[in-house]
Write a protein that holds these residues in place. Structure first.
Motif, PDB file in Angstrom:
ATOM      1  N   LEU A  74       8.756   2.609  -5.570  1.00 14.15           N
ATOM      2  CA  LEU A  74       7.673   1.882  -4.724  1.00 14.15           C
ATOM      3  C   LEU A  74       7.887   0.573  -4.515  1.00 14.15           C
ATOM      4  O   LEU A  74       8.561  -0.270  -5.586  1.00 14.15           O
ATOM      5  CB  LEU A  74       6.386   1.884  -5.733  1.00 14.15           C
ATOM      6  CG  LEU A  74       5.115   1.402  -5.074  1.00 14.15           C
ATOM      7  CD1 LEU A  74       4.479   2.017  -3.960  1.00 14.15           C
ATOM      8  CD2 LEU A  74       3.990   1.025  -6.274  1.00 14.15           C
ATOM      9  N   CYS A  75       8.119   0.176  -3.085  1.00 11.31           N
ATOM     10  CA  CYS A  75       8.564  -1.042  -2.744  1.00 11.31           C
ATOM     11  C   CYS A  75       7.510  -2.054  -3.037  1.00 11.31           C
ATOM     12  O   CYS A  75       6.370  -2.118  -3.001  1.00 11.31           O
ATOM     13  CB  CYS A  75       8.586  -1.029  -1.166  1.00 11.31           C
ATOM     14  SG  CYS A  75       9.296  -2.294  -0.519  1.00 11.31           S
ATOM     15  N   GLN A  76       8.286  -3.362  -3.592  1.00 15.23           N
ATOM     16  CA  GLN A  76       7.376  -4.355  -4.102  1.00 15.23           C
ATOM     17  C   GLN A  76       7.616  -5.607  -2.993  1.00 15.23           C
ATOM     18  O   GLN A  76       7.303  -6.689  -3.504  1.00 15.23           O
ATOM     19  CB  GLN A  76       7.803  -4.845  -5.380  1.00 15.23           C
ATOM     20  CG  GLN A  76       7.869  -3.664  -6.250  1.00 15.23           C
ATOM     21  CD  GLN A  76       6.261  -3.424  -6.786  1.00 15.23           C
ATOM     22  OE1 GLN A  76       5.600  -4.275  -7.259  1.00 15.23           O
ATOM     23  NE2 GLN A  76       6.040  -1.891  -6.991  1.00 15.23           N
ATOM     24  N   GLY A  77       8.228  -5.324  -1.890  1.00 13.76           N
ATOM     25  CA  GLY A  77       8.601  -6.331  -1.196  1.00 13.76           C
ATOM     26  C   GLY A  77       7.170  -6.971  -0.322  1.00 13.76           C
ATOM     27  O   GLY A  77       6.179  -6.422  -0.679  1.00 13.76           O
ATOM     28  N   THR A  78       7.371  -8.110   0.030  1.00 18.09           N
ATOM     29  CA  THR A  78       6.383  -8.854   0.490  1.00 18.09           C
ATOM     30  C   THR A  78       5.295  -8.057   1.558  1.00 18.09           C
ATOM     31  O   THR A  78       4.181  -8.079   1.108  1.00 18.09           O
ATOM     32  CB  THR A  78       6.598 -10.029   1.075  1.00 18.09           C
ATOM     33  OG1 THR A  78       7.461 -10.855   0.273  1.00 18.09           O
ATOM     34  CG2 THR A  78       5.184 -11.338   1.400  1.00 18.09           C
ATOM     35  N   ALA A  79       5.576  -7.351   2.390  1.00 20.62           N
ATOM     36  CA  ALA A  79       4.972  -6.783   3.227  1.00 20.62           C
ATOM     37  C   ALA A  79       4.124  -5.798   2.680  1.00 20.62           C
ATOM     38  O   ALA A  79       2.959  -5.546   2.930  1.00 20.62           O
ATOM     39  CB  ALA A  79       5.731  -6.019   4.515  1.00 20.62           C
ATOM     40  N   CYS A  80       4.716  -4.976   1.622  1.00 21.05           N
ATOM     41  CA  CYS A  80       3.834  -3.921   0.948  1.00 21.05           C
ATOM     42  C   CYS A  80       3.108  -4.673   0.127  1.00 21.05           C
ATOM     43  O   CYS A  80       2.056  -4.007  -0.262  1.00 21.05           O
ATOM     44  CB  CYS A  80       5.037  -3.053   0.277  1.00 21.05           C
ATOM     45  SG  CYS A  80       5.887  -2.029   1.426  1.00 21.05           S
ATOM     46  N   HIS A  81       3.721  -5.582  -0.689  1.00 19.55           N
ATOM     47  CA  HIS A  81       2.802  -6.081  -1.725  1.00 19.55           C
ATOM     48  C   HIS A  81       1.293  -6.698  -1.371  1.00 19.55           C
ATOM     49  O   HIS A  81       0.426  -6.416  -1.915  1.00 19.55           O
ATOM     50  CB  HIS A  81       3.663  -7.358  -2.253  1.00 19.55           C
ATOM     51  CG  HIS A  81       2.816  -8.059  -3.507  1.00 19.55           C
ATOM     52  ND1 HIS A  81       3.351  -7.669  -4.564  1.00 19.55           N
ATOM     53  CD2 HIS A  81       1.912  -9.001  -3.551  1.00 19.55           C
ATOM     54  CE1 HIS A  81       2.368  -8.618  -5.552  1.00 19.55           C
ATOM     55  NE2 HIS A  81       1.786  -9.020  -4.655  1.00 19.55           N
ATOM     56  N   ASN A 115      12.907  -3.710  -4.377  1.00 18.25           N
ATOM     57  CA  ASN A 115      12.653  -4.440  -3.397  1.00 18.25           C
ATOM     58  C   ASN A 115      12.672  -3.797  -1.904  1.00 18.25           C
ATOM     59  O   ASN A 115      12.554  -2.802  -1.935  1.00 18.25           O
ATOM     60  CB  ASN A 115      14.085  -5.398  -3.308  1.00 18.25           C
ATOM     61  CG  ASN A 115      14.068  -6.372  -4.654  1.00 18.25           C
ATOM     62  OD1 ASN A 115      13.112  -6.479  -5.196  1.00 18.25           O
ATOM     63  ND2 ASN A 115      15.320  -6.595  -5.214  1.00 18.25           N
ATOM     64  N   CYS A 116      12.227  -4.516  -1.116  1.00 15.52           N
ATOM     65  CA  CYS A 116      12.044  -4.036   0.379  1.00 15.52           C
ATOM     66  C   CYS A 116      12.885  -3.006   0.630  1.00 15.52           C
ATOM     67  O   CYS A 116      14.397  -3.009   0.611  1.00 15.52           O
ATOM     68  CB  CYS A 116      12.537  -5.459   1.377  1.00 15.52           C
ATOM     69  SG  CYS A 116      11.897  -4.749   3.039  1.00 15.52           S
ATOM     70  N   VAL A 117      12.544  -1.605   0.967  1.00  9.93           N
ATOM     71  CA  VAL A 117      13.381  -0.700   1.460  1.00  9.93           C
ATOM     72  C   VAL A 117      13.295  -0.515   2.943  1.00  9.93           C
ATOM     73  O   VAL A 117      14.216   0.569   3.399  1.00  9.93           O
ATOM     74  CB  VAL A 117      12.763   0.723   0.930  1.00  9.93           C
ATOM     75  CG1 VAL A 117      12.647   0.824  -0.874  1.00  9.93           C
ATOM     76  CG2 VAL A 117      11.296   1.070   1.591  1.00  9.93           C
ATOM     77  N   GLY A 118      13.147  -1.449   3.671  1.00  8.01           N
ATOM     78  CA  GLY A 118      13.561  -1.730   5.040  1.00  8.01           C
ATOM     79  C   GLY A 118      12.512  -1.117   5.993  1.00  8.01           C
ATOM     80  O   GLY A 118      12.952  -0.708   6.963  1.00  8.01           O
ATOM     81  N   ALA A 119      11.383  -0.720   5.561  1.00  6.76           N
ATOM     82  CA  ALA A 119      10.521   0.046   6.629  1.00  6.76           C
ATOM     83  C   ALA A 119       9.005  -0.723   6.490  1.00  6.76           C
ATOM     84  O   ALA A 119       7.968  -0.080   6.269  1.00  6.76           O
ATOM     85  CB  ALA A 119      10.334   1.468   6.198  1.00  6.76           C
ATOM     86  N   CYS A 120       9.244  -2.052   6.460  1.00  8.42           N
ATOM     87  CA  CYS A 120       8.124  -2.974   6.182  1.00  8.42           C
ATOM     88  C   CYS A 120       6.838  -2.520   7.100  1.00  8.42           C
ATOM     89  O   CYS A 120       5.775  -2.782   6.742  1.00  8.42           O
ATOM     90  CB  CYS A 120       8.309  -4.519   6.597  1.00  8.42           C
ATOM     91  SG  CYS A 120       9.606  -4.733   5.640  1.00  8.42           S
ATOM     92  N   ALA A 121       6.984  -2.105   8.456  1.00 10.50           N
ATOM     93  CA  ALA A 121       5.825  -1.574   9.202  1.00 10.50           C
ATOM     94  C   ALA A 121       5.004  -0.738   8.785  1.00 10.50           C
ATOM     95  O   ALA A 121       4.010  -0.578   9.022  1.00 10.50           O
ATOM     96  CB  ALA A 121       6.579  -1.537  10.875  1.00 10.50           C
ATOM     97  N   PRO A 124       2.194   0.136   2.671  1.00 13.99           N
ATOM     98  CA  PRO A 124       3.096   0.298   1.416  1.00 13.99           C
ATOM     99  C   PRO A 124       3.903   1.461   1.450  1.00 13.99           C
ATOM    100  O   PRO A 124       3.643   2.546   1.788  1.00 13.99           O
ATOM    101  CB  PRO A 124       2.082   0.318   0.330  1.00 13.99           C
ATOM    102  CG  PRO A 124       0.803  -0.116   0.617  1.00 13.99           C
ATOM    103  CD  PRO A 124       1.107  -0.013   2.279  1.00 13.99           C
ATOM    104  N   VAL A 125       5.263   1.488   1.108  1.00 10.11           N
ATOM    105  CA  VAL A 125       6.218   2.527   1.076  1.00 10.11           C
ATOM    106  C   VAL A 125       6.491   2.871  -0.260  1.00 10.11           C
ATOM    107  O   VAL A 125       6.763   2.292  -1.037  1.00 10.11           O
ATOM    108  CB  VAL A 125       7.447   2.146   1.954  1.00 10.11           C
ATOM    109  CG1 VAL A 125       8.378   3.343   1.948  1.00 10.11           C
ATOM    110  CG2 VAL A 125       6.970   1.521   3.365  1.00 10.11           C
ATOM    111  N   LEU A 126       6.525   4.269  -0.359  1.00  8.79           N
ATOM    112  CA  LEU A 126       6.675   4.833  -1.632  1.00  8.79           C
ATOM    113  C   LEU A 126       7.916   5.964  -1.243  1.00  8.79           C
ATOM    114  O   LEU A 126       7.709   6.790  -0.493  1.00  8.79           O
ATOM    115  CB  LEU A 126       5.681   5.803  -2.187  1.00  8.79           C
ATOM    116  CG  LEU A 126       5.829   6.528  -3.536  1.00  8.79           C
ATOM    117  CD1 LEU A 126       6.413   5.606  -4.765  1.00  8.79           C
ATOM    118  CD2 LEU A 126       4.661   7.279  -3.877  1.00  8.79           C
TER     119      LEU A 126
HETATM  120  S1  FES Z   1       8.429  -4.793   2.066  1.00  7.10           S
HETATM  121 FE1  FES Z   1       8.121  -2.839   1.627  1.00  7.10          FE
HETATM  122  S2  FES Z   1       9.527  -1.876   3.141  1.00  7.10           S
HETATM  123 FE2  FES Z   1       9.829  -4.177   3.542  1.00  7.10          FE
END
Ligand code: FES
Length: 154
Positions: A74-81, A115-121, A124-126
């Protein structure tokens, strides 16, 4: 296990130059690289166990610890967070009765936060076994876990 490893090694003509693909196949088959499997690889490929460990620990894609059949990242990057990942993290931990970073005892699930998996748009990405699931919500996560739960018992 001996036969499984033997047939993987034979697929590569027992050529020690193919150590990495052999280990990749073993991991694909067993979800991780157990010591017993590495002993067979060493025996059949005629490569020292030390050399195998060197390769297995160098590449982060290899795991020497047991991994679940379903690997959830599970992505924890900012956009997903900001779109609700903390709640989804809690929900997965509660539903599977585990903490992030663990594998369930039945070796069905490994759940990790990444961390960010590169699909921020799509956040949240799993990511489940390499497949991206975007715009995740708690309801969507629930449906996915139920589906995986059923697949595992069929
Ligand atoms: S922050 Fe989740 S894919 Fe980039």
């Amino acid at each position: 296990m001996e036969n499984t490893i033997k047939s993987i090694v034979e697929k590569y003509d027992s050529d020690k130059g193919f150590l990495v693909p052999v280990l990749q196949d073993v991991q694909k088959e067993l979800n991780y690289l157990p010591r017993e499997a590495l002993d067979y690889v060493s025996q059949f490929l005629k490569v020292s166990i030390a050399q195998i460990y060197e390769v297995a620990t160098f590449y982060t894609a290899f795991s020497l610890e047991p991994r679940g059949k379903y690997q959830l990242a599970l992505c924890q990057g900012t956009a997903c967070h900001v779109r609700g990942v903390p709640q989804i993290t809690d929900h997965i931990e509660r539903t599977l009765d585990m903490n992030a970073g663990e594998t369930t005892e039945d070796l069905k699930y490994t759940f990790e936060t990444v961390n960010c998996v590169g699909a921020c748009a799509l956040g949240p990405v799993l990511v489940v076994n390499g497949d991206y699931h975007g715009n995740m919500t708690i309801a969507k996560t629930d449906r996915l876990l139920k589906k995986l739960g059923k697949e595992g018992t069929e």
